[in-house]
Scaffold this motif. Structure first.
Motif, PDB file in Angstrom:
ATOM      1  N   ASP A  56       5.962  -5.857  10.488  1.00  0.00           N
ATOM      2  CA  ASP A  56       4.698  -6.137  11.608  1.00  0.00           C
ATOM      3  C   ASP A  56       4.164  -4.741  11.829  1.00  0.00           C
ATOM      4  O   ASP A  56       3.133  -4.549  12.438  1.00  0.00           O
ATOM      5  CB  ASP A  56       5.045  -6.988  12.840  1.00  0.00           C
ATOM      6  CG  ASP A  56       5.334  -8.131  12.586  1.00  0.00           C
ATOM      7  OD1 ASP A  56       4.768  -8.769  11.538  1.00  0.00           O
ATOM      8  OD2 ASP A  56       6.154  -8.926  13.142  1.00  0.00           O
ATOM      9  N   TYR A  58       2.869  -2.120  10.154  1.00  0.00           N
ATOM     10  CA  TYR A  58       1.832  -1.667   9.351  1.00  0.00           C
ATOM     11  C   TYR A  58       0.480  -2.163  10.268  1.00  0.00           C
ATOM     12  O   TYR A  58      -0.393  -1.578  10.287  1.00  0.00           O
ATOM     13  CB  TYR A  58       2.063  -2.179   8.063  1.00  0.00           C
ATOM     14  CG  TYR A  58       0.807  -1.906   7.032  1.00  0.00           C
ATOM     15  CD1 TYR A  58       1.051  -0.368   6.605  1.00  0.00           C
ATOM     16  CD2 TYR A  58      -0.199  -2.351   6.588  1.00  0.00           C
ATOM     17  CE1 TYR A  58       0.030   0.034   5.891  1.00  0.00           C
ATOM     18  CE2 TYR A  58      -1.292  -1.855   5.818  1.00  0.00           C
ATOM     19  CZ  TYR A  58      -1.020  -0.695   5.219  1.00  0.00           C
ATOM     20  OH  TYR A  58      -2.236  -0.137   4.416  1.00  0.00           O
ATOM     21  N   GLU A  59       0.782  -3.453  10.383  1.00  0.00           N
ATOM     22  CA  GLU A  59      -0.728  -4.356  10.821  1.00  0.00           C
ATOM     23  C   GLU A  59      -0.992  -4.243  12.424  1.00  0.00           C
ATOM     24  O   GLU A  59      -1.914  -3.821  12.749  1.00  0.00           O
ATOM     25  CB  GLU A  59      -0.727  -5.738  10.549  1.00  0.00           C
ATOM     26  CG  GLU A  59      -0.981  -6.127   9.098  1.00  0.00           C
ATOM     27  CD  GLU A  59      -0.071  -5.756   8.198  1.00  0.00           C
ATOM     28  OE1 GLU A  59      -0.202  -5.879   6.799  1.00  0.00           O
ATOM     29  OE2 GLU A  59       1.028  -5.732   8.491  1.00  0.00           O
ATOM     30  N   ASN A  60       0.327  -4.134  12.944  1.00  0.00           N
ATOM     31  CA  ASN A  60       0.270  -4.069  14.567  1.00  0.00           C
ATOM     32  C   ASN A  60       0.096  -2.781  15.203  1.00  0.00           C
ATOM     33  O   ASN A  60      -0.477  -2.371  16.458  1.00  0.00           O
ATOM     34  CB  ASN A  60       1.446  -4.620  15.386  1.00  0.00           C
ATOM     35  CG  ASN A  60       1.512  -5.982  14.989  1.00  0.00           C
ATOM     36  OD1 ASN A  60       0.759  -6.417  14.235  1.00  0.00           O
ATOM     37  ND2 ASN A  60       2.668  -6.718  15.499  1.00  0.00           N
ATOM     38  N   LEU A  63      -2.515   0.433  11.260  1.00  0.00           N
ATOM     39  CA  LEU A  63      -3.877   0.082  11.085  1.00  0.00           C
ATOM     40  C   LEU A  63      -4.760   0.334  12.192  1.00  0.00           C
ATOM     41  O   LEU A  63      -5.657   1.017  12.072  1.00  0.00           O
ATOM     42  CB  LEU A  63      -4.119  -1.257  10.440  1.00  0.00           C
ATOM     43  CG  LEU A  63      -3.591  -1.597   9.066  1.00  0.00           C
ATOM     44  CD1 LEU A  63      -4.038  -2.844   8.453  1.00  0.00           C
ATOM     45  CD2 LEU A  63      -3.900  -0.470   8.043  1.00  0.00           C
ATOM     46  N   TYR A 218       7.120  -7.059   3.971  1.00  0.00           N
ATOM     47  CA  TYR A 218       5.865  -6.214   3.941  1.00  0.00           C
ATOM     48  C   TYR A 218       4.752  -7.192   3.602  1.00  0.00           C
ATOM     49  O   TYR A 218       4.651  -7.746   2.519  1.00  0.00           O
ATOM     50  CB  TYR A 218       5.944  -4.982   3.301  1.00  0.00           C
ATOM     51  CG  TYR A 218       6.794  -3.828   3.864  1.00  0.00           C
ATOM     52  CD1 TYR A 218       7.398  -4.037   5.019  1.00  0.00           C
ATOM     53  CD2 TYR A 218       7.522  -2.837   2.856  1.00  0.00           C
ATOM     54  CE1 TYR A 218       8.127  -3.163   5.728  1.00  0.00           C
ATOM     55  CE2 TYR A 218       8.255  -1.923   3.448  1.00  0.00           C
ATOM     56  CZ  TYR A 218       8.825  -2.274   4.766  1.00  0.00           C
ATOM     57  OH  TYR A 218       9.737  -1.175   5.356  1.00  0.00           O
ATOM     58  N   SER A 219       3.445  -7.053   3.992  1.00  0.00           N
ATOM     59  CA  SER A 219       2.191  -7.474   3.388  1.00  0.00           C
ATOM     60  C   SER A 219       2.055  -6.936   2.174  1.00  0.00           C
ATOM     61  O   SER A 219       2.342  -5.808   1.953  1.00  0.00           O
ATOM     62  CB  SER A 219       1.064  -7.424   4.629  1.00  0.00           C
ATOM     63  OG  SER A 219       0.766  -6.071   4.467  1.00  0.00           O
ATOM     64  N   ALA A 221      -0.887  -5.443   1.370  1.00  0.00           N
ATOM     65  CA  ALA A 221      -1.374  -4.437   1.419  1.00  0.00           C
ATOM     66  C   ALA A 221      -0.662  -3.184   2.075  1.00  0.00           C
ATOM     67  O   ALA A 221      -0.566  -1.901   1.581  1.00  0.00           O
ATOM     68  CB  ALA A 221      -2.438  -4.364   2.707  1.00  0.00           C
ATOM     69  N   CYS A 222       0.436  -3.612   2.921  1.00  0.00           N
ATOM     70  CA  CYS A 222       1.439  -2.382   3.112  1.00  0.00           C
ATOM     71  C   CYS A 222       2.385  -2.388   2.010  1.00  0.00           C
ATOM     72  O   CYS A 222       2.393  -1.068   1.830  1.00  0.00           O
ATOM     73  CB  CYS A 222       2.526  -3.124   4.312  1.00  0.00           C
ATOM     74  SG  CYS A 222       3.978  -2.125   4.679  1.00  0.00           S
ATOM     75  N   TYR A 225       0.378   0.307  -0.048  1.00  0.00           N
ATOM     76  CA  TYR A 225       0.383   1.633   0.545  1.00  0.00           C
ATOM     77  C   TYR A 225       1.660   2.423   0.435  1.00  0.00           C
ATOM     78  O   TYR A 225       1.628   3.604  -0.021  1.00  0.00           O
ATOM     79  CB  TYR A 225       0.165   1.592   2.049  1.00  0.00           C
ATOM     80  CG  TYR A 225       0.048   2.853   2.914  1.00  0.00           C
ATOM     81  CD1 TYR A 225      -1.364   3.524   2.933  1.00  0.00           C
ATOM     82  CD2 TYR A 225       1.069   3.403   3.450  1.00  0.00           C
ATOM     83  CE1 TYR A 225      -1.374   4.667   3.535  1.00  0.00           C
ATOM     84  CE2 TYR A 225       0.975   4.546   4.108  1.00  0.00           C
ATOM     85  CZ  TYR A 225      -0.141   5.285   4.294  1.00  0.00           C
ATOM     86  OH  TYR A 225      -0.336   6.431   4.820  1.00  0.00           O
ATOM     87  N   ILE A 238      -6.774   3.353   3.191  1.00  0.00           N
ATOM     88  CA  ILE A 238      -6.845   2.880   4.540  1.00  0.00           C
ATOM     89  C   ILE A 238      -8.287   3.304   4.998  1.00  0.00           C
ATOM     90  O   ILE A 238      -8.298   3.582   6.315  1.00  0.00           O
ATOM     91  CB  ILE A 238      -5.493   3.493   5.322  1.00  0.00           C
ATOM     92  CG1 ILE A 238      -5.361   4.934   4.935  1.00  0.00           C
ATOM     93  CG2 ILE A 238      -4.305   2.706   5.137  1.00  0.00           C
ATOM     94  CD1 ILE A 238      -4.377   5.551   5.892  1.00  0.00           C
TER      95      ILE A 238
END
Length: 248
Positions: A56, A58-60, A63, A218-219, A221-222, A225, A238
């Motif tokens: 979590d 990466y998104e939380n 970004l 991981y998502s 997108a993650c 990256y 990003i």
């Protein structure tokens, strides 16, 4: 232990929503299992937290941090992930203005170029993730001359996590802190060998991360990256440009 309970609660409340796990340990637990040159120069009962980023993060945390950089036109001199992680850990420091804290990131080195913290060892003694090494095999299947790096497994995320460092509360001693043993998730030599083989020789495939069932990965997108090298090539993913990144 009342003070410890308050500290633990505040640290978790600050970092858990951002996608970090926080695992308490005593400095002495760590020092007892590392060589002299790696020991932390604090009292054995000093409180520390091993910080782990979960899927979590990466998104939380990351970004939103990147968006803040873009909005403020902030220039950074290191990997954006490292900058983000330090920023998040410093949020903990803001909660304890009366305490002296040390933040150690996973990549930091001593003047002699040794790691400032062996993060996988810290993760193991804190109970956060089991650190598997070739010595975990009852019968070592590799040639003695072959270098086999150890790797850790998280009970919830398998290999889909990363150690980000530690926060040390220099003046807080917790002699009664109860040690939590890490979950030993691989119960045969064959499973340990398979995990370490995948980590050492097929790490780009990410198969080592899934040797146990996991609650979250991981998502996409993650993964994209982290799979992109070098750091400068990640910036367009990003929305950052070279003018904001000055690698010192």
């Amino acid at each position: 232990m009342e003070k410890y309970d308050t500290i633990h609660l505040k640290v978790c409340q600050a970092l858990n929503p951002l996608g970090f796990d926080c695992h308490p340990f005593k400095v002495g637990w760590y020092n007892d299992v590392v060589d002299q040159g790696f020991r932390l120069q604090y009292h054995a009962d000093t409180l520390a937290f091993c910080i782990v980023s979960t899927p979590d993060m990466y998104e939380n945390a990351f970004l939103p941090f990147v968006e803040q950089l873009k909005n403020n036109q902030t220039k950074i001199g290191r990997d954006p992930i490292d900058e983000c992680n330090l920023s998040c850990m410093k949020k903990v420091g803001e909660l304890f203005p009366e305490e002296e804290l040390e933040f150690i990131q996973d990549f930091e080195l001593l003047p002699n170029r040794r790691p400032k913290l062996l993060v996988q060892t810290a993760g193991h003694v804190s109970g956060g993730a089991y650190y598997y090494r070739r010595k975990d095999c009852a019968i070592d299947p590799w040639e003695s001359s072959k270098k086999i790096f150890g790797a850790s497994l998280h009970p919830d995320y398998g290999g889909w996590f990363a150690f980000r460092g530690a926060i040390i509360f220099k003046g807080v001693h917790v002699p009664d802190l109860v040690r939590k043993e890490p979950a030993k998730l691989l119960d045969t030599d064959a499973k340990v060998q398979d995990f370490l083989e995948k980590f050492n020789y097929h790490w780009k495939e990410n198969s080592f991360r899934d040797v146990i069932p996991v609650k979250k990965r991981y998502s996409e997108a993650c993964k994209m990256y982290f799979d992109t090298f070098p750091t400068s090539a990640r910036l367009p993913l990003i929305g950052l440009d070279q003018a904001q990144y000055h690698n010192s």
